[in-house]
Design a protein around this motif. Structure first.
Motif, PDB file in Angstrom:
ATOM      1  N   ALA A 173      45.375 -45.913  -9.612  1.00  0.00           N
ATOM      2  CA  ALA A 173      45.131 -46.179 -11.031  1.00  0.00           C
ATOM      3  C   ALA A 173      43.646 -46.112 -11.351  1.00  0.00           C
ATOM      4  O   ALA A 173      43.233 -45.542 -12.376  1.00  0.00           O
ATOM      5  N   ALA A 174      42.822 -46.687 -10.483  1.00  0.00           N
ATOM      6  CA  ALA A 174      41.375 -46.663 -10.706  1.00  0.00           C
ATOM      7  C   ALA A 174      40.837 -45.241 -10.662  1.00  0.00           C
ATOM      8  O   ALA A 174      40.042 -44.821 -11.517  1.00  0.00           O
ATOM      9  N   LYS A 175      41.283 -44.471  -9.680  1.00  0.00           N
ATOM     10  CA  LYS A 175      40.782 -43.108  -9.532  1.00  0.00           C
ATOM     11  C   LYS A 175      41.288 -42.200 -10.655  1.00  0.00           C
ATOM     12  O   LYS A 175      40.593 -41.260 -11.063  1.00  0.00           O
ATOM     13  N   ALA A 176      42.504 -42.441 -11.159  1.00  0.00           N
ATOM     14  CA  ALA A 176      42.981 -41.703 -12.329  1.00  0.00           C
ATOM     15  C   ALA A 176      42.155 -42.076 -13.555  1.00  0.00           C
ATOM     16  O   ALA A 176      41.841 -41.219 -14.401  1.00  0.00           O
ATOM     17  N   GLY A 177      41.796 -43.340 -13.680  1.00  0.00           N
ATOM     18  CA  GLY A 177      40.942 -43.769 -14.785  1.00  0.00           C
ATOM     19  C   GLY A 177      39.589 -43.091 -14.759  1.00  0.00           C
ATOM     20  O   GLY A 177      39.035 -42.743 -15.815  1.00  0.00           O
ATOM     21  N   ILE A 178      39.054 -42.866 -13.563  1.00  0.00           N
ATOM     22  CA  ILE A 178      37.772 -42.170 -13.439  1.00  0.00           C
ATOM     23  C   ILE A 178      37.878 -40.746 -13.974  1.00  0.00           C
ATOM     24  O   ILE A 178      36.941 -40.232 -14.604  1.00  0.00           O
ATOM     25  N   LEU A 179      39.014 -40.106 -13.768  1.00  0.00           N
ATOM     26  CA  LEU A 179      39.209 -38.755 -14.307  1.00  0.00           C
ATOM     27  C   LEU A 179      39.193 -38.766 -15.832  1.00  0.00           C
ATOM     28  O   LEU A 179      38.581 -37.894 -16.463  1.00  0.00           O
ATOM     29  N   GLY A 180      39.863 -39.749 -16.430  1.00  0.00           N
ATOM     30  CA  GLY A 180      39.832 -39.865 -17.882  1.00  0.00           C
ATOM     31  C   GLY A 180      38.434 -40.135 -18.394  1.00  0.00           C
ATOM     32  O   GLY A 180      37.994 -39.555 -19.403  1.00  0.00           O
ATOM     33  N   LEU A 181      37.708 -41.018 -17.705  1.00  0.00           N
ATOM     34  CA  LEU A 181      36.337 -41.328 -18.090  1.00  0.00           C
ATOM     35  C   LEU A 181      35.453 -40.091 -17.984  1.00  0.00           C
ATOM     36  O   LEU A 181      34.574 -39.861 -18.834  1.00  0.00           O
ATOM     37  N   THR A 183      36.250 -36.900 -18.439  1.00  0.00           N
ATOM     38  CA  THR A 183      36.456 -35.960 -19.544  1.00  0.00           C
ATOM     39  C   THR A 183      35.835 -36.481 -20.842  1.00  0.00           C
ATOM     40  O   THR A 183      35.250 -35.711 -21.613  1.00  0.00           O
ATOM     41  N   VAL A 184      35.949 -37.785 -21.080  1.00  0.00           N
ATOM     42  CA  VAL A 184      35.359 -38.356 -22.295  1.00  0.00           C
ATOM     43  C   VAL A 184      33.833 -38.299 -22.228  1.00  0.00           C
ATOM     44  O   VAL A 184      33.164 -37.918 -23.199  1.00  0.00           O
ATOM     45  N   ALA A 185      33.268 -38.677 -21.080  1.00  0.00           N
ATOM     46  CA  ALA A 185      31.812 -38.663 -20.936  1.00  0.00           C
ATOM     47  C   ALA A 185      31.257 -37.250 -21.094  1.00  0.00           C
ATOM     48  O   ALA A 185      30.205 -37.050 -21.719  1.00  0.00           O
ATOM     49  N   THR A 245      31.058 -28.588 -16.995  1.00  0.00           N
ATOM     50  CA  THR A 245      31.192 -30.002 -17.351  1.00  0.00           C
ATOM     51  C   THR A 245      32.638 -30.325 -17.694  1.00  0.00           C
ATOM     52  O   THR A 245      33.412 -29.454 -18.126  1.00  0.00           O
ATOM     53  N   GLY A 246      33.009 -31.569 -17.439  1.00  0.00           N
ATOM     54  CA  GLY A 246      34.368 -32.017 -17.698  1.00  0.00           C
ATOM     55  C   GLY A 246      35.384 -31.463 -16.714  1.00  0.00           C
ATOM     56  O   GLY A 246      36.575 -31.484 -16.985  1.00  0.00           O
ATOM     57  N   ARG A 247      34.922 -30.998 -15.544  1.00  0.00           N
ATOM     58  CA  ARG A 247      35.816 -30.380 -14.574  1.00  0.00           C
ATOM     59  C   ARG A 247      35.995 -31.276 -13.351  1.00  0.00           C
ATOM     60  O   ARG A 247      35.164 -32.145 -13.063  1.00  0.00           O
ATOM     61  N   VAL A 248      37.079 -31.012 -12.622  1.00  0.00           N
ATOM     62  CA  VAL A 248      37.410 -31.786 -11.422  1.00  0.00           C
ATOM     63  C   VAL A 248      37.592 -30.813 -10.264  1.00  0.00           C
ATOM     64  O   VAL A 248      38.329 -29.828 -10.379  1.00  0.00           O
ATOM     65  N   PHE A 249      36.945 -31.110  -9.156  1.00  0.00           N
ATOM     66  CA  PHE A 249      37.010 -30.252  -7.980  1.00  0.00           C
ATOM     67  C   PHE A 249      37.529 -31.041  -6.787  1.00  0.00           C
ATOM     68  O   PHE A 249      36.974 -32.091  -6.449  1.00  0.00           O
ATOM     69  N   GLU A 250      38.575 -30.534  -6.149  1.00  0.00           N
ATOM     70  CA  GLU A 250      38.968 -31.053  -4.850  1.00  0.00           C
ATOM     71  C   GLU A 250      38.080 -30.385  -3.805  1.00  0.00           C
ATOM     72  O   GLU A 250      37.833 -29.173  -3.877  1.00  0.00           O
ATOM     73  N   VAL A 251      37.599 -31.162  -2.838  1.00  0.00           N
ATOM     74  CA  VAL A 251      36.702 -30.594  -1.836  1.00  0.00           C
ATOM     75  C   VAL A 251      36.937 -31.267  -0.496  1.00  0.00           C
ATOM     76  O   VAL A 251      37.011 -32.495  -0.403  1.00  0.00           O
TER      77      VAL A 251
END
Length: 299
Positions: A173-181, A183-185, A245-251
């Motif tokens: 839940a915390a890590k999913a919240g970071i993804l939402g944060l 995109t907004v930031a 910006t606003g992107r997510v990368f698995e690494v």
């Protein structure tokens, strides 16, 4: 080294060990001045009794780099403010925030205690928001004074945030919240010259011991080494990454994956309010025409 971030001022939270330590060393190797933040907590967030940030900063300095230590709790509002102030006071600026600090208190949901939920949400989600908030205020002030910086934020999510992970409801839940944060930031802070991206790394650290505990054979590529994650983070922290910006990368290992987030899928519009009894076939049709979700880790 290429000097990709030469002279830039970087804050790395949770930089005393594991992936955070690797980030701090990698930034310093590419010419950055680094604020090494770590409270020295144990794997579950309890008092650790040591000072890993001091060791990492000393390691950077021994290699000819520049580093200072900050031991504030990043989920404490005043502590997060002091962290940003440390960068500005010691090095005269702040260019990059890498939010990485966190710990685990894993339980199945039926056994998860309130304090275990609160502690993990606090350190991961608030511990990302609070430094971001104070850094953003600094960058806004700089922009309004005509000194817009090529500022960068790299947030740390997880595969658990992208897909969920059995036994880690609080962490997921915390890590999913970071993804939402993230995109907004990214949407809000672009006007001040700030890009905001997130990574979902996989590596062998204290938090993943027992999961990624296999050492590579001698001479072979160590796919689970935390140092594999840092090159992408350094690049995202550089001026070269403008426009991303606003992107997510698995690494992990030698792999970089652009993660696709929630997006609008198949739809049916009646043009009026549905009756409950009508919706069974509609939902079945939507599910049949949509993509199956990725499986939850551990399911």
């Amino acid at each position: 080294m290429s000097g990709l971030v030469e002279g830039r001022v970087v804050v790395v939270t949770g930089a005393g060990r594991g992936i955070g330590r690797a980030h701090a060393l990698a930034f310093a190797a590419e010419g950055a001045r680094v604020v090494v933040n770590d409270v020295g907590a144990a794997r579950d967030g309890s008092a650790g009794g040591d000072a890993p940030a001091d060791l990492v900063a000393a390691e950077i300095r021994a290699l000819g780099g520049k580093a200072v230590v900050n031991t504030d709790d990043v989920a404490d509002w005043a502590g997060a403010a002091r962290l940003v102030s440390t960068a500005v006071e010691e090095f005269g600026a702040l260019d990059v925030l890498v939010a990485n600090a966190g710990f685990l208190r894993d339980r199945m949901l039926v056994n998860l205690a309130e304090d275990e939920w609160d502690a993990v949400i606090r350190v991961h989600l608030k511990g990302h928001f609070a430094p971001l908030r104070h850094a953003a205020e600094y960058w806004r002030t700089e922009a309004k004074a005509g000194r817009t910086r090529a500022a960068r934020v790299v947030m740390t999510s997880s595969g658990a945030g992208l897909l969920g992970s059995v036994g880690q409801g609080n962490y997921s839940a915390a890590k999913a919240g970071i993804l939402g944060l993230t995109t907004v930031a990214a949407a809000e802070l672009g006007r001040y010259g700030v890009t905001v991206n997130a990574i979902a790394p996989a590596a062998r650290t204290r938090m993943t011991e027992g999961t990624f505990d296999m050492a590579a054979p001698e001479g072979a590529f160590d796919a689970m080494a935390p140092e594999n994650v840092s090159p992408l983070v350094v690049w995202l922290g550089s001026a070269e990454s403008a426009g991303v910006t606003g992107r997510v990368f698995e690494v992990d290992g030698g792999r970089v994956v652009l993660a696709d987030g929630w997006r609008h899928g198949p739809a049916r519009d009646k043009g009026a309010r549905w009756e409950p009894g009508e919706l069974g076939p509609v939902v079945a049709e939507l599910l049949a025409s949509g993509e199956n979700p990725e499986p939850v880790y551990g399911a």
